[in-house]
Write a protein that holds these residues in place. Structure first.
Motif, PDB file in Angstrom:
ATOM      1  N   ASN A   1      -0.750   1.401   6.790  1.00  0.00           N
ATOM      2  CA  ASN A   1      -2.108   1.404   6.249  1.00  0.00           C
ATOM      3  C   ASN A   1      -3.058   1.030   7.380  1.00  0.00           C
ATOM      4  O   ASN A   1      -3.011  -0.085   7.896  1.00  0.00           O
ATOM      5  CB  ASN A   1      -2.194   0.397   5.100  1.00  0.00           C
ATOM      6  CG  ASN A   1      -3.565   0.321   4.458  1.00  0.00           C
ATOM      7  OD1 ASN A   1      -4.577   0.412   5.127  1.00  0.00           O
ATOM      8  ND2 ASN A   1      -3.595   0.126   3.157  1.00  0.00           N
TER       9      ASN A   1
ATOM     10  N   ASP B   1     -13.196  -3.263   5.088  1.00  0.00           N
ATOM     11  CA  ASP B   1     -12.414  -4.283   4.389  1.00  0.00           C
ATOM     12  C   ASP B   1     -13.155  -5.618   4.440  1.00  0.00           C
ATOM     13  O   ASP B   1     -12.873  -6.514   3.634  1.00  0.00           O
ATOM     14  CB  ASP B   1     -11.032  -4.438   5.026  1.00  0.00           C
ATOM     15  CG  ASP B   1     -10.189  -3.191   4.835  1.00  0.00           C
ATOM     16  OD1 ASP B   1     -10.147  -2.687   3.701  1.00  0.00           O
ATOM     17  OD2 ASP B   1      -9.584  -2.718   5.814  1.00  0.00           O
TER      18      ASP B   1
ATOM     19  N   LEU C   1      -7.266  -1.144  -6.293  1.00  0.00           N
ATOM     20  CA  LEU C   1      -6.530  -0.804  -5.073  1.00  0.00           C
ATOM     21  C   LEU C   1      -5.046  -1.115  -5.228  1.00  0.00           C
ATOM     22  O   LEU C   1      -4.179  -0.313  -4.848  1.00  0.00           O
ATOM     23  CB  LEU C   1      -7.103  -1.573  -3.882  1.00  0.00           C
ATOM     24  CG  LEU C   1      -6.425  -1.292  -2.540  1.00  0.00           C
ATOM     25  CD1 LEU C   1      -6.805   0.079  -2.025  1.00  0.00           C
ATOM     26  CD2 LEU C   1      -6.800  -2.360  -1.517  1.00  0.00           C
TER      27      LEU C   1
ATOM     28  N   SER D   1      -5.051   5.768   4.920  1.00  0.00           N
ATOM     29  CA  SER D   1      -6.215   5.208   5.607  1.00  0.00           C
ATOM     30  C   SER D   1      -7.483   5.530   4.832  1.00  0.00           C
ATOM     31  O   SER D   1      -7.558   6.516   4.086  1.00  0.00           O
ATOM     32  CB  SER D   1      -6.316   5.802   7.020  1.00  0.00           C
ATOM     33  OG  SER D   1      -7.166   5.021   7.839  1.00  0.00           O
TER      34      SER D   1
ATOM     35  N   ASN E   1      -9.931  -0.022   3.164  1.00  0.00           N
ATOM     36  CA  ASN E   1      -9.449   0.150   1.802  1.00  0.00           C
ATOM     37  C   ASN E   1     -10.544  -0.005   0.756  1.00  0.00           C
ATOM     38  O   ASN E   1     -10.505   0.624  -0.290  1.00  0.00           O
ATOM     39  CB  ASN E   1      -8.377  -0.905   1.497  1.00  0.00           C
ATOM     40  CG  ASN E   1      -7.130  -0.734   2.321  1.00  0.00           C
ATOM     41  OD1 ASN E   1      -6.246   0.037   1.965  1.00  0.00           O
ATOM     42  ND2 ASN E   1      -7.033  -1.457   3.436  1.00  0.00           N
TER      43      ASN E   1
ATOM     44  N   TYR F   1      -1.821   1.489  -5.046  1.00  0.00           N
ATOM     45  CA  TYR F   1      -0.643   1.388  -4.183  1.00  0.00           C
ATOM     46  C   TYR F   1       0.624   1.168  -5.004  1.00  0.00           C
ATOM     47  O   TYR F   1       1.691   1.657  -4.626  1.00  0.00           O
ATOM     48  CB  TYR F   1      -0.845   0.283  -3.148  1.00  0.00           C
ATOM     49  CG  TYR F   1      -1.852   0.656  -2.078  1.00  0.00           C
ATOM     50  CD1 TYR F   1      -2.010   1.971  -1.676  1.00  0.00           C
ATOM     51  CD2 TYR F   1      -2.655  -0.302  -1.469  1.00  0.00           C
ATOM     52  CE1 TYR F   1      -2.929   2.326  -0.712  1.00  0.00           C
ATOM     53  CE2 TYR F   1      -3.573   0.042  -0.494  1.00  0.00           C
ATOM     54  CZ  TYR F   1      -3.708   1.366  -0.119  1.00  0.00           C
ATOM     55  OH  TYR F   1      -4.607   1.708   0.840  1.00  0.00           O
TER      56      TYR F   1
ATOM     57  N   LEU G   1      -9.414   4.598   2.222  1.00  0.00           N
ATOM     58  CA  LEU G   1      -9.630   4.917   0.808  1.00  0.00           C
ATOM     59  C   LEU G   1     -11.076   4.661   0.396  1.00  0.00           C
ATOM     60  O   LEU G   1     -11.603   5.348  -0.465  1.00  0.00           O
ATOM     61  CB  LEU G   1      -8.692   4.086  -0.082  1.00  0.00           C
ATOM     62  CG  LEU G   1      -7.338   4.710  -0.402  1.00  0.00           C
ATOM     63  CD1 LEU G   1      -6.459   4.778   0.833  1.00  0.00           C
ATOM     64  CD2 LEU G   1      -6.647   3.945  -1.517  1.00  0.00           C
TER      65      LEU G   1
ATOM     66  N   PHE H   1      -0.053  -3.233   7.953  1.00  0.00           N
ATOM     67  CA  PHE H   1      -1.460  -2.923   7.723  1.00  0.00           C
ATOM     68  C   PHE H   1      -2.343  -3.577   8.771  1.00  0.00           C
ATOM     69  O   PHE H   1      -1.997  -4.604   9.354  1.00  0.00           O
ATOM     70  CB  PHE H   1      -1.904  -3.372   6.325  1.00  0.00           C
ATOM     71  CG  PHE H   1      -1.885  -4.861   6.094  1.00  0.00           C
ATOM     72  CD1 PHE H   1      -3.018  -5.634   6.313  1.00  0.00           C
ATOM     73  CD2 PHE H   1      -0.739  -5.501   5.643  1.00  0.00           C
ATOM     74  CE1 PHE H   1      -3.007  -7.015   6.095  1.00  0.00           C
ATOM     75  CE2 PHE H   1      -0.711  -6.866   5.409  1.00  0.00           C
ATOM     76  CZ  PHE H   1      -1.850  -7.630   5.636  1.00  0.00           C
TER      77      PHE H   1
END
Length: 311
Positions: free
Chosen positions: A84, A118, A98, A56, A88, A102, A58, A112
């Motif tokens: 997630n 986002d 990103l 979570s 992000n 991942y 980032l 997610f």
């Protein structure tokens, strides 16, 4: 004069301590990533453990290569499922790094939801706003300015399941997992009525997923019988007081549940609630104190097993 000198010395000491704390929070702890390990007894008896990696917040900037590498290395844990819980991005250029972060995690089953960052780029805020009640905070009125649809296509194209105001069923390690999720309650994009309804008792486990753990959403999940709910958003308070804890949660959740595993009750039912303190911050507030950035490996076990947590 001695009183004046003492006052000046005291002021100098306090200033030095404050400066040291800021230097530590901005220069060390904000990049001192840690993996939490938590055992959650929510599976049917006789079921093999299921390993869930909860990621979570980032808030990834394209220049944050250390974070990219650290998250990429989490694939070595070989989790069974990725969850997630949003936030992000931090830049319109964040999607490529990103996806590098991942990496092999995108090859695993995953679900997610989105958070406000986002959709919208971070911007400078008066830090005092975080001390306001959640219902007094104002949010940007204009449309999204981050490439969330590009990110959605990448996640979905890799096989992760979009739970923004949606339900889904996944088969993971022979278990039937039912999910319901909401878009971000912090910016009122949650539509719980679109996923509302009692869980199916034939599922091995039903999991609720949201970005911000607002009580209205938690009550919906728990009232419908979900035994496990995952969320992020709080940053664990971001700046905590040693031996006391977080001062704020940035939502209407109480500070005792600002991060980690707790229990949420509603309508005579209870659920395990896991709130991730997340891995990032706004680029306009790049500090953490007594609240290290984190990812969590949740080991789901049968209900008769004890709860445990650690690093």
């Amino acid at each position: 004069m001695s009183i004046v000198r003492t006052a000046l010395k005291t002021t100098g000491v306090v200033s030095a301590i404050g400066a040291a704390c800021v230097a530590y929070a901005a220069g060390i702890e904000v990049r001192w990533f840690t993996l939490r390990r938590v055992t959650v007894p929510v599976l049917p008896e006789g079921t093999a453990p299921l390993r869930v990696l909860h990621l979570s917040d980032l808030h990834l900037m394209p220049t944050q290569e250390k974070k990219v590498r650290w998250v990429n290395d989490l694939a070595a844990l070989e989790p069974d499922l990725i969850v997630n819980t949003g936030d992000n991005l931090a830049s319109e250029h964040s999607v490529p790094p990103l996806l590098r972060a991942y990496g092999d995690l995108l090859d695993l089953p995953g679900v997610f939801v989105f958070g406000s960052n986002d959709y919208w780029k971070p911007h400078f805020k008066n830090p005092g706003k975080y001390l306001l009640p959640a219902n007094k905070q104002r949010h940007k009125p204009h449309g999204p300015d981050l490439p969330y649809e590009e990110m959605r296509r990448a996640f979905s194209g890799a096989g992760w399941t979009d739970l923004n105001n949606a339900k889904a069923t996944l088969k993971v390690n022979g278990l039937r997992l039912d999910f319901a999720g909401t878009d971000d309650p912090h910016i009122r994009r949650d539509r719980y009525d679109e996923v509302a309804g009692e869980i199916d008792p034939t599922a091995d486990l039903s999991i609720g997923v949201t970005h911000a753990p607002y009580q209205r959403v938690l009550n919906g999940f728990v009232g419908d019988g979900y035994p496990l709910v995952l969320a992020g958003h709080t940053h664990g308070g971001q700046l905590a007081v040693p031996l006391y804890g977080a001062l704020v949660t940035n939502c209407d959740l109480d500070t005792s549940r600002v991060k980690g595993l707790s229990t949420w009750g509603y309508g005579g039912r209870q659920a395990a609630l896991h709130v991730s303190a997340g891995l990032g911050t706004s680029p306009y507030a790049p500090v953490r104190f007594a609240c290290r950035p984190e990812a969590t490996l949740l080991t789901l076990v049968p209900r008769n097993n004890p709860i445990s947590s650690g690093r």
